[in-house]
Design a protein around this motif. Structure first.
Motif, short mmCIF file in Angstrom:
data_model
loop_
_atom_site.label_atom_id
_atom_site.label_comp_id
_atom_site.label_asym_id
_atom_site.label_seq_id
_atom_site.Cartn_x
_atom_site.Cartn_y
_atom_site.Cartn_z
N THR A 1 0.86 5.21 0.83
CA THR A 1 0.15 6.25 1.55
C THR A 1 0.92 7.57 1.40
O THR A 1 1.89 7.65 0.65
CB THR A 1 0.03 5.88 3.04
OG1 THR A 1 1.35 5.81 3.62
CG2 THR A 1 -0.66 4.54 3.22
N ARG B 1 -2.41 -7.89 -2.38
CA ARG B 1 -3.27 -6.73 -2.61
C ARG B 1 -2.39 -5.49 -2.79
O ARG B 1 -1.53 -5.22 -1.96
CB ARG B 1 -4.22 -6.53 -1.43
CG ARG B 1 -5.27 -7.65 -1.31
CD ARG B 1 -6.04 -7.54 -0.01
NE ARG B 1 -5.19 -7.82 1.14
CZ ARG B 1 -5.31 -7.22 2.31
NH1 ARG B 1 -6.22 -6.26 2.48
NH2 ARG B 1 -4.52 -7.54 3.31
N GLU C 1 0.84 -1.20 0.00
CA GLU C 1 0.00 0.00 0.00
C GLU C 1 0.87 1.25 0.00
O GLU C 1 1.86 1.35 0.73
CB GLU C 1 -0.92 0.01 1.22
CG GLU C 1 -1.88 1.18 1.24
CD GLU C 1 -2.85 1.11 2.40
OE1 GLU C 1 -3.91 1.76 2.34
OE2 GLU C 1 -2.55 0.39 3.39
N GLU D 1 -5.44 5.76 -7.87
CA GLU D 1 -6.66 4.98 -8.09
C GLU D 1 -6.33 3.54 -8.48
O GLU D 1 -6.94 2.97 -9.39
CB GLU D 1 -7.55 5.64 -9.14
CG GLU D 1 -8.01 7.04 -8.74
CD GLU D 1 -8.94 7.66 -9.76
OE1 GLU D 1 -9.04 7.12 -10.88
OE2 GLU D 1 -9.58 8.68 -9.45
N ILE E 1 -2.48 -1.40 -3.32
CA ILE E 1 -3.38 -0.25 -3.15
C ILE E 1 -2.57 1.05 -3.24
O ILE E 1 -1.55 1.21 -2.56
CB ILE E 1 -4.11 -0.31 -1.80
CG1 ILE E 1 -4.94 -1.60 -1.69
CG2 ILE E 1 -5.00 0.92 -1.60
CD1 ILE E 1 -5.55 -1.81 -0.31
N ASP E 2 -3.02 1.94 -4.09
CA ASP E 2 -2.46 3.29 -4.19
C ASP E 2 -3.63 4.21 -4.49
O ASP E 2 -4.03 4.40 -5.64
CB ASP E 2 -1.40 3.36 -5.29
CG ASP E 2 -0.73 4.73 -5.38
OD1 ASP E 2 -1.27 5.69 -4.80
OD2 ASP E 2 0.30 4.84 -6.06
N GLU E 3 -4.22 4.78 -3.45
CA GLU E 3 -5.44 5.57 -3.61
C GLU E 3 -5.21 6.80 -4.47
O GLU E 3 -6.08 7.19 -5.25
CB GLU E 3 -5.98 5.98 -2.24
CG GLU E 3 -6.51 4.80 -1.43
CD GLU E 3 -7.17 5.24 -0.14
OE1 GLU E 3 -7.15 6.45 0.15
OE2 GLU E 3 -7.70 4.37 0.58
N ASN F 1 -6.25 -0.28 -7.10
CA ASN F 1 -6.70 -1.22 -6.07
C ASN F 1 -6.92 -2.56 -6.77
O ASN F 1 -7.96 -2.79 -7.37
CB ASN F 1 -7.98 -0.73 -5.39
CG ASN F 1 -8.33 -1.57 -4.17
OD1 ASN F 1 -7.97 -2.73 -4.05
ND2 ASN F 1 -9.05 -0.96 -3.23
N THR F 2 -5.92 -3.41 -6.69
CA THR F 2 -5.99 -4.67 -7.43
C THR F 2 -5.53 -5.82 -6.55
O THR F 2 -4.77 -5.64 -5.60
CB THR F 2 -5.13 -4.60 -8.71
OG1 THR F 2 -5.40 -5.73 -9.53
CG2 THR F 2 -3.64 -4.56 -8.37
N THR F 3 -5.99 -7.01 -6.88
CA THR F 3 -5.65 -8.22 -6.12
C THR F 3 -5.16 -9.31 -7.06
O THR F 3 -5.79 -9.57 -8.10
CB THR F 3 -6.87 -8.73 -5.33
OG1 THR F 3 -7.31 -7.73 -4.42
CG2 THR F 3 -6.51 -9.98 -4.55
#
Length: 280
Positions: A102, A138, A100, A145, A140-142, A147-149
């Protein structure tokens, strides 16, 4: 039997050192929530169940970097007979890995200050191979955009040290589509660019993607040449990126190459070449 009793005694004597050394080696906080056992035959190994990996300063125990159902570490018999643990190969069964980004950076970022403290002379971790079996990853990089698994991830990671060089080979499923990959990464440095080579293959759409270039760890800059060849680009795109489906016009072959430059703020494509028989 006697062998099992001896093995369990060794584990109990060294459990604290094992935790300490794994923490020092990775720069992460390692927590063994389940049983820790050892077998001597046919070859010595340690098995740990219900393992959690955290950032050194993480206080929320419900948000680990990685959850591992089963961890098996293969040991050197000669070193064990000398009273030392020499870990050469490690297998992680059903790990759940969170990557992730942040505001403070990537959660698996370098924790140099947390490594190298309290090293035990009795335990050496110099991995010839790290195996991931039936993993879930998983990403995630908001801000971007993302969000992949990746499911059913199987991979072998070979590295001389945490700073590289690395070689990773494996496969995973994305939206029920099997994809194979190979990654080669040079020595990691905050000051100098590292070599990066990446190959991805999706058999169902007969897609081949290759990247050859460099990346700089300090600012996440990637530079190099990207090549894509696909018999069915729509199928590859729809199953890989999760950004909506392409129109039927793209249900055709695509062959293209380009120079790619990416950093934290922008992406630049240049010298784009598309084969005449391709879509576009």
């Amino acid at each position: 039997g006697i062998g099992l009793s001896v093995a369990q005694t060794i584990v109990e004597q060294h459990k604290g050192k094992i935790t300490e050394q794994l923490t020092s080696f990775t720069g992460k906080k390692i927590v063994f929530n389940g049983a820790l056992s050892m077998s001597l035959f046919p070859s010595p190994d340690i098995t740990a169940r219900n393992v959690r990996v955290y950032s050194p300063d993480e206080q929320d125990l419900d948000k680990p970097l990685m959850k591992i159902d089963n961890l098996v570490a293969k040991l050197s018999l000669s070193s064990l007979l000398a009273g030392k643990f020499d870990v050469k190969m490690m297998s992680l069964h059903r790990p759940d890995i969170l990557i992730e980004r942040t505001d403070s950076g990537w959660n698996w970022g370098d924790n140099s200050e947390a490594r190298g403290e309290g090293l035990s002379k009795d335990i050496n971790i110099s991995l010839d191979s790290l195996m991931l079996d039936d993993a879930t990853m998983r990403i995630i990089d908001e801000e971007r955009e993302i969000n992949t698994t990746l499911d059913n991830l199987k991979a072998e990671i070979v590295a001389d040290s945490l700073r590289g060089p690395y070689r990773v080979d494996g496969s995973f499923y994305k939206n029920n589509q099997l994809q194979g990959f190979a990654i080669s990464i040079g020595n990691l440095s905050e000051s100098f660019a590292s070599n990066l080579n990446f190959v991805l293959n999706q058999p169902s759409s007969e897609t081949y993607v290759r990247f050859d270039g460099t990346f700089l760890l300090s600012n996440e800059a990637i530079n190099g040449n990207l090549v894509l060849e696909s018999k069915n680009f729509k199928q590859f795109y729809d199953s890989s990126f999760g950004l909506g489906e392409l129109g039927e016009y793209f249900n055709k072959p695509l062959e293209t190459s380009m120079e790619l430059k990416v950093n934290q703020t922008q992406m630049e494509l240049s010298n784009v070449i598309v084969d005449r028989k391709s879509v576009v």
